[in-house]
Design an enzyme around this catalytic site. Structure first.
Site, PDB file in Angstrom:
ATOM      1  N   GLU A   1      27.302 -24.859  26.007  1.00 44.29           N
ATOM      2  CA  GLU A   1      28.533 -25.920  26.345  1.00 44.29           C
ATOM      3  C   GLU A   1      29.647 -25.838  25.806  1.00 44.29           C
ATOM      4  OE1 GLU A   1      27.163 -29.837  24.833  1.00 44.29           O
ATOM      5  OE2 GLU A   1      25.124 -29.476  25.397  1.00 44.29           O
TER       6      GLU A   1
ATOM      7  N   GLU B   1      21.524 -29.358  20.267  1.00 49.10           N
ATOM      8  CA  GLU B   1      22.080 -29.800  19.011  1.00 49.10           C
ATOM      9  C   GLU B   1      21.368 -30.474  17.986  1.00 49.10           C
ATOM     10  OE1 GLU B   1      25.400 -32.175  20.510  1.00 49.10           O
ATOM     11  OE2 GLU B   1      26.559 -30.337  20.946  1.00 49.10           O
TER      12      GLU B   1
END
Ligand code: P53
Length: 487
Positions: free
Chosen positions: A383, A196
């Site tokens: 994810e 991220e």
């Protein structure tokens, strides 16, 4: 039709939220080891010592004073220290993943376990630990998928170098990459550089003391250079390596068809896609350069940086997808979600989780289509999942139908993206396939797993593993290559 035959079904975790053993086997301290727990109403705190020796704390979005160093207060509870103790349970856990039929397993390597200070000192015992983990995976035919860096940095680099604001950290990171690429080149094929990358900021994740935009973007530039160099280095060490980037993808819809709202949504989406542009296309987009000019942000670059970024583009886009959001030009409607990290507007068409995350399966198809249309490289959903409170029945079962429902709708949306939009999707690793500590809030209460771990928000529990109802359901999904989603 349907998912490709070699589709990578699996699950995802991260060292700081799962591994524990924070000082075991020669591991050094990570920044995350000095971040307290919290919950929906109480933010996680960074504990530190000032230059003058005072012990203080700030929230993760605040700056630390110059010269402050991370401090682990013996009176406080830090969730990363034990987490859900993968360090001592990896054999049992991987056996459970194998029972579900996992084709792959995503984990991150703790930098401070390999290089305790982040510098060029190697901890052989740390290398052995991951080697044993990979061997255990390979024994069951499970392909390891490795996040090189997931939200942490050796504390020494934060204390002595101001983390990623310092260009020298690029070299240290490359040393770490070279060490693990060389050691694991026969065992690991799928890598991704920074988890991220669009959420990295402040001391917690990148070790910088200042929370100003100027410091953040300078550090981000160093991350881009480091990632691009890592991609090139990895390909030299093993040309078969698949090295991706990783972005938190939260598509935003305009709240109304008012052009002002459409512009807001465009700007929101672009802020995330900026990170993909640099790592996939290999250059800074024009809008970002203009923003830097407007806001007086100056990125100090070396002459070779642009060429490095252009030459080190990634093989695939890994992304997390949990929710969508909506954008409005009326700021009074804005609230904050994601551990208070993200502005969002409630979309009246969508239901939300207890933590205010909007459940939007069609948004996943929209994201897949948009990303594939824009970038035309393989996509990997690394994810996805539903954070919820799981209750045990009197006879000790966990009937998590809400989670099954969430996954069934998201997998159906993925299938549409593959079949109807022609997206090249290579795999799917639901987040926290076994319960881990929440990153945003530091709680155990917010659970994602197919496997329950007995542990509470204060670090009390037997760490016993139990299958939830979703365990058998996901097993059936994998066995049918995504065809049988029936409850
Ligand atoms: P938690 C916010 C929004 C979307 C993804 O998050 C996020 C966050 C940060 O909280 O992070 C990713 O645990 C991250 C994982 C994290 C997971 O999403 O706050 O890569 O480390 O655990 C879920 O519910």
């Amino acid at each position: 039709m349907g998912f490709p035959k070699d589709f990578l079904w699996g699950g995802a975790t991260a060292a700081n939220q799962y591994e524990g053993g924070y000082l075991s086997g020669g591991k050094g301290l990570s920044t995350l080891d000095a971040i307290t727990g919290g919950n929906k109403d109480q933010p996680r705190m960074i504990t530190f010592k000032t230059k003058e020796g005072e012990i203080k704390e700030v929230t993760r979005s605040e700056s630390l004073p110059e010269g402050a160093v991370g401090y682990v207060d013996p009176e406080k509870y830090y969730p990363s220290h034990v987490a859900t103790d993968f360090y001592h349970h990896y054999k049992e856990d991987i056996a459970l993943f194998a029972e579900m039929g996992f084709k792959c397993f995503r984990l991150s390597i703790s930098w401070a376990r390999i290089c305790p200070k982040g510098t060029d000192e190697i901890n052989e015992e740390g290398l052995k630990f991951y080697e044993a983990v990979f061997d255990e995976c390979l024994k069951y035919g499970i392909e390891p998928v490795v996040t090189i860096n997931h939200f942490d940095i050796p504390m020494y680099l934060a204390d002595h170098y101001d983390g990623w604001s310092n260009r020298k950290v690029i070299d240290y990171f490359l040393f770490f990459c070279e060490t693990i690429f060389t050691r694991y080149k026969e065992k690991v094929k799928y890598w991704m550089t920074f988890n991220e990358i669009n959420f990295l900021r402040s001391w917690t994740q990148i070790g910088i003391h200042s929370s100003e935009a100027q410091s953040k973007y300078q550090a981000v530039h160093h991350l881009f250079v480091a990632s691009a160099k890592a991609v090139q280095l990895g390909h030299q060490i093993n040309p078969d390596f698949q090295i991706g980037m990783m972005v938190a993808y939260i598509p935003s819809y305009p709240m109304t068809s008012r052009p002002e709202d459409v512009l807001e949504a465009l700007q929101f989406n672009r802020e995330q896609e900026f990170y993909i542009d640099v790592q996939v296309k290999g250059y800074y987009p024009a809008h970002k350069i203009k923003q830097f000019e407007r806001e007086g942000i100056t990125i100090v670059k070396e002459p070779e940086d642009d060429a490095i970024i252009a030459a080190g583009t990634v093989d695939y886009i890994g992304f997390s997808y949990y929710m969508s959001t909506a954008s409005t030009a009326n700021p009074e409607n804005v609230k904050y979600v994601g551990g208070n990290q993200m502005p969002a507007v409630k979309n009246p068409y969508l239901e939300e989780s207890e933590w205010g995350w909007a459940v939007d399966p069609l948004g996943l198809r929209i994201s897949l289509a948009r990303l594939y249309d824009r970038y035309n490289v393989p996509l990997f959903i690394v994810e996805n999942g539903f954070g919820a409170v799981d209750e045990l029945t009197i006879d000790g079962q966990i009937i998590d139908d809400y989670r099954i429902d969430y996954f069934a709708r998201h997998i159906a949306a993925m299938k549409d993206a593959v079949e109807l939009d022609g997206v090249d999707l290579i795999g799917y690793t639901p987040w926290g396939c076994i319960d881990v500590v929440s990153s945003g809030t530091g709680e155990m209460k917010k659970r994602y797993g197919f496997i329950y771990v007995d542990m509470d928000d204060n670090g009390h529990g037997s760490l016993k593993r139990m299958k939830k109802k979703s365990f058998d359901w996901y097993k059936q999904v994998i066995a049918s290559n995504g065809e049988n989603l029936a409850k």
